[in-house]
Design a protein around this motif. Structure first.
Motif, PDB file in Angstrom:
ATOM      1  N   SER A 138       6.153  -1.739   2.576  1.00 41.88           N
ATOM      2  CA  SER A 138       5.845  -0.835   1.394  1.00 41.88           C
ATOM      3  C   SER A 138       4.454  -1.032   0.960  1.00 41.88           C
ATOM      4  O   SER A 138       3.834  -1.942   1.021  1.00 41.88           O
ATOM      5  N   ASN A 139       4.009  -0.133   0.111  1.00 43.06           N
ATOM      6  CA  ASN A 139       2.652  -0.085  -0.461  1.00 43.06           C
ATOM      7  C   ASN A 139       1.589  -0.460   0.729  1.00 43.06           C
ATOM      8  O   ASN A 139       0.757  -1.156   0.296  1.00 43.06           O
ATOM      9  N   THR A 140       1.830   0.056   1.895  1.00 40.32           N
ATOM     10  CA  THR A 140       0.804   0.125   2.890  1.00 40.32           C
ATOM     11  C   THR A 140      -0.535   0.166   2.536  1.00 40.32           C
ATOM     12  O   THR A 140      -1.562  -0.404   2.993  1.00 40.32           O
ATOM     13  N   HIS A 141      -0.973   1.472   1.922  1.00 44.25           N
ATOM     14  CA  HIS A 141      -1.970   1.735   1.541  1.00 44.25           C
ATOM     15  C   HIS A 141      -2.312   2.287  -0.180  1.00 44.25           C
ATOM     16  O   HIS A 141      -2.938   2.742  -0.589  1.00 44.25           O
ATOM     17  N   GLY A 142      -1.405   1.104  -0.773  1.00 47.70           N
ATOM     18  CA  GLY A 142      -1.385   1.469  -2.155  1.00 47.70           C
ATOM     19  C   GLY A 142      -0.770   2.522  -2.615  1.00 47.70           C
ATOM     20  O   GLY A 142       0.402   2.707  -2.261  1.00 47.70           O
ATOM     21  N   LYS A 143      -1.314   3.526  -3.564  1.00 52.52           N
ATOM     22  CA  LYS A 143      -1.027   4.595  -3.811  1.00 52.52           C
ATOM     23  C   LYS A 143      -1.356   5.808  -2.788  1.00 52.52           C
ATOM     24  O   LYS A 143      -1.107   7.009  -3.359  1.00 52.52           O
ATOM     25  N   GLN A 144      -2.058   5.408  -1.883  1.00 53.26           N
ATOM     26  CA  GLN A 144      -2.585   6.532  -0.939  1.00 53.26           C
ATOM     27  C   GLN A 144      -1.353   6.853  -0.167  1.00 53.26           C
ATOM     28  O   GLN A 144      -0.708   5.995   0.541  1.00 53.26           O
ATOM     29  N   GLU A 145      -1.185   8.017   0.197  1.00 53.75           N
ATOM     30  CA  GLU A 145      -0.427   8.756   1.261  1.00 53.75           C
ATOM     31  C   GLU A 145      -0.769   8.501   2.535  1.00 53.75           C
ATOM     32  O   GLU A 145      -2.157   8.400   2.627  1.00 53.75           O
ATOM     33  N   ILE A 146       0.507   8.069   3.595  1.00 53.71           N
ATOM     34  CA  ILE A 146       0.004   7.949   5.074  1.00 53.71           C
ATOM     35  C   ILE A 146      -0.231   9.227   5.643  1.00 53.71           C
ATOM     36  O   ILE A 146       0.795  10.130   5.575  1.00 53.71           O
ATOM     37  N   THR A 147      -1.246   9.636   6.245  1.00 54.63           N
ATOM     38  CA  THR A 147      -1.463  10.864   6.781  1.00 54.63           C
ATOM     39  C   THR A 147      -1.395  10.770   8.359  1.00 54.63           C
ATOM     40  O   THR A 147      -1.317  11.913   8.995  1.00 54.63           O
ATOM     41  N   CYS A 148      -1.821   9.521   9.047  1.00 59.36           N
ATOM     42  CA  CYS A 148      -1.455   9.690  10.438  1.00 59.36           C
ATOM     43  C   CYS A 148      -1.411   8.437  10.869  1.00 59.36           C
ATOM     44  O   CYS A 148      -1.443   7.328   9.938  1.00 59.36           O
TER      45      CYS A 148
END
Length: 466
Positions: free
Chosen positions: A61-71
């Motif tokens: 969870s929260n791998t990039h904070g509040k940023q969506e994972i794109t690839c």
């Protein structure tokens, strides 16, 4: 946040709609060594699944904070998972224990759409909406990595890079919003082939405010007459044979597949429609290891499989449109990623969608299950598959609208009558049924027929393309 279309629940309280992620699913990566599929969503969650059972192995969870994972991608050594985010950052993970190993900082806040990590060369390449290829040296123990001096080929793209593809040993393809496709040599970092010269963006899109490119559906033609390139895929077996007449790169643009020649004359050898209807785009595309099939997933949730063995090759000079082997409605919303899996128990597909589900299928479109469902499946036992039910029947969801098949409309009653006629025909031989004549999914109108006529049971699958 990308917009997505959800289906409607039925009144059947005994079934439960399964969601693999709480937010729309954007990407996936498959590890053949561990038989695990990694999926990422707009909620910045990465989940590791066991394809043999559909069970959840690990959740980050929260791998990039509040940023969506794109690839996301797996390095060439098969041991690390790399995820890219909307803000331009990339992280490297041990997907066995969830430990974050490195963080790659972007030069600007721009979505990452492609990652390529060479374990043996200790180098990582990224590309995205910053219109260029970034280079990171991965040969030290530092946690934070900064991009090195620019790619030797320079910043050639004039618009956002939407997709990338790699073909061993040294070919890298990048394609952008303005329709430009460039094939690079990773050895020299110079242009090897270039299809269409890019142009300046036809409109200002306000920086990073547009929806994610994985579910972006407004795709107008650019001022050079080309449409945005949503996906590129190399046909690696053809590259190995290196015949000048064969097309070896496939691009998806405005719902059509275009085949490009990279060793002969740099040109498009042919194209055909892969979306279920006009106005839809194909964001997801993959092929098997032998490049016999091309699998496409569109923004209406449909998945189609084409026989491309001889398409745009020296063996098919007339470029006859490839035979569509099967097509089915797999999701309520856009298909964002596909993986073709060659397993000891057969050939399978994994599809991700903005309807928050990740699903597994046979290569003929038979529904196995949704990752995260309560009851596990076993790839060794076809009796554990959901087929002959569709996902909508199994989980109590109806698609938002009925969309005719590519071959033309057919009502449920017509499908049922067709199945009854075939089953009652004395000439019917289920062992000889081809993927074109076997219904890819069966409706409740004639599920009872399946019980009475076991020639349509789970064991009698159509033969694979040889």
């Amino acid at each position: 946040m990308a917009e997505f279309r959800m289906g409607n629940r039925t009144n059947n309280s005994q079934v439960k709609a399964v969601q693999s992620h709480a937010k729309p699913t954007s990407c996936c990566a498959y590890s053949p060594q561990t038989h695990q599929i990694m999926t990422g969503c707009e909620g910045s969650v990465v989940t590791v699944w066991d394809i043999n059972t559909g069970a959840k192995m690990l959740k980050l969870s929260n791998t990039h904070g509040k940023q969506e994972i794109t690839c996301m991608s797996i390095d060439t050594g098969g041991k690390r998972l790399l995820t890219g985010a909307r803000n331009g950052n990339v992280k490297v993970w041990n997907f066995n224990n969830g430990h974050c190993l490195k963080k790659l900082e972007g030069l600007v806040e721009a979505e990452v759409t492609g990652i390529l990590a060479f374990s043996e060369k200790s180098v990582i390449y990224t590309a995205g909406w910053n219109k260029c290829i970034n280079v990171y040296r991965d040969d030290n123990d530092a946690f934070y990595l900064r991009p090195q001096p620019e790619w030797r080929g320079g910043n050639v793209h004039k618009d956002d890079i939407l997709t990338t593809a790699y073909c061993p040993p040294n070919l890298l393809a990048t394609a952008s919003f303005d329709g430009e496709i460039i094939v690079w040599s990773t050895e020299t970092q110079k242009i090897f082939r270039r299809f269409r010269s890019g142009s300046k963006p036809v409109r200002h899109r306000g920086g990073n405010k547009r929806p994610s490119s994985r579910a972006y559906q407004d795709r107008p033609a650019n001022n050079n007459g080309a449409s945005p390139v949503d996906k590129v895929v190399f046909l690696e077996e053809r590259v190995k044979e290196r015949r000048n007449e064969d097309c070896m790169l496939v691009s998806s643009e405005s719902g059509y597949a275009f085949f490009w020649n990279i060793y002969g004359v740099a040109q498009c050898g042919g194209s055909f429609q892969t979306a279920c209807r006009d106005g839809e785009s194909v964001l997801a595309m993959c092929t098997d290891n032998q490049n016999k099939r091309l699998v496409c997933g569109d923004t209406a949730g449909y998945i189609a499989v084409y026989d491309i063995r001889n398409y745009c090759t020296v063996n098919n000079k007339k470029n006859t449109t490839p035979r569509r082997l099967t097509a089915w409605h797999g999701h309520c919303a856009a298909v964002t990623a596909l993986e073709h899996i060659e397993h000891e128990h057969g050939l399978f597909l994994v599809s991700c969608s903005t309807d928050c589900t990740v699903r597994m299928w046979t290569v003929h479109g038979h529904f196995i299950g949704t990752f995260g469902q309560d009851i596990p499946w076993s790839l060794a036992d076809r009796n554990t598959f959901k087929y002959p039910q569709t996902p909508f029947e199994a989980e109590g969801i109806t698609p938002p609208t009925y969309i005719p098949s590519i071959d033309g409309p057919a009502s449920r009653s017509e499908l049922a009558k067709s199945a009854m006629d075939r089953l009652q025909s004395p000439e019917h031989d289920s062992s000889a049924v081809s993927p074109d004549t076997d219904p890819p999914s069966l409706t409740p109108d004639y599920l009872g027929l399946i019980e009475e006529k076991r020639k349509f049971n789970k064991a009698n699958l159509p033969p694979a393309v040889s």
